[in-house]
Scaffold this active site. Sequence first.
Site, short mmCIF file in Angstrom:
data_model
loop_
_atom_site.label_atom_id
_atom_site.label_comp_id
_atom_site.label_asym_id
_atom_site.label_seq_id
_atom_site.Cartn_x
_atom_site.Cartn_y
_atom_site.Cartn_z
N SER A 35 0.77 -1.87 -0.34
CA SER A 35 0.31 -0.04 0.27
C SER A 35 1.12 1.51 -0.05
O SER A 35 0.62 2.14 -0.48
CB SER A 35 -1.43 0.47 1.46
OG SER A 35 -0.64 0.20 2.16
N ASP A 239 -3.24 6.42 10.61
CA ASP A 239 -3.01 4.88 11.47
C ASP A 239 -2.21 4.32 11.59
O ASP A 239 -2.29 3.18 12.40
CB ASP A 239 -4.38 4.05 10.22
CG ASP A 239 -3.25 4.77 8.49
OD1 ASP A 239 -2.00 5.13 8.82
OD2 ASP A 239 -3.21 4.35 7.78
N HIS A 242 0.48 3.88 7.22
CA HIS A 242 0.62 4.91 5.71
C HIS A 242 1.66 6.09 5.47
O HIS A 242 1.03 6.65 6.62
CB HIS A 242 -0.99 4.89 4.95
CG HIS A 242 -0.94 3.42 4.38
ND1 HIS A 242 -2.29 2.86 5.41
CD2 HIS A 242 -0.61 2.84 4.39
CE1 HIS A 242 -2.52 1.70 5.22
NE2 HIS A 242 -1.89 1.82 4.43
#
Length: 297
Positions: A35, A239, A242
Amino acid sequence: MLSFIALAFLAHALPIECQNLLKHKLNIIILAGQSNMAGRGGVANETSTGIGTWDGVVPPQCQPNPSIFRLSADLAWVKAREPIHADIDARKTDGVGPGMSFANAVLTKDPNFGVVGLVPCAVGGTTISQWQKGEFLYEQLVKRAEMAQQSGGVYRAMLWYQGEADTVNEEDVELYKGRLKTFFDDLRSDLHAPLLPIFQVILASGEGPYIEEVREAQLNIGLPNVKCVDAKGLPLEPDDLHLTTQAQVRLGEMLADAYFRFKPRSLQSNNVPTPCSNFVPFFIITAQFLWIILTFS
């Protein structure tokens, strides 16, 4: 007269963007991993639905450039713009990643670099075992890279950012270094690019408790032409997993700096660009070209 007709036909058969690419050698940059390579900069989860939404903010360093293209999911060369993994990592919400910042920084540092062809392949949440030869992600990467090369490209580098998903359990950690080496070796072999420069981003975060162990495996990979760029300390989204948009911009610039410090040696290249096979299959062009010759001879 016949030559003029043939050239006119070929010009008509190829899309404008592809016609422009034919004038240049395409510098292929493969983007792979999970990601943080696909890009989550500016993506936030709605607390009520849990669905991610991208804020749409594109920094100046990530703006489109007429010399930067990307290979779409349907193998078409299109002008690159954020989020460049939107049709590759399609099951997730994508935002800003390091690819556009890297490409723009490369062109700023070397205005004569030429056309950049980004080949996005990253998919969020994937483990290193999913990137082994024979697995879907590996085979897709090879297929996309080969298509880019066949359309007139030269492999310049792979930017690799993966490992967060392998920090969860101890067994994956123990096997990580061997699996990573195998992936790099197999990829270079299948692309017929044994000296392919690989710029590996060292983890800044992870999904589990074994972040430092995976980082150590990455830093001690011990393969030639694999250079490490450490993301540790770059700002993270709320979070804690990321990279933020500005962190992605900085990472792209760090990767560009590493690329020029490395000064990659000349790799196997195809200096004669060929038509973009995604638009009109080459055998169709050839058949119609022969028809013109027969008709007007």
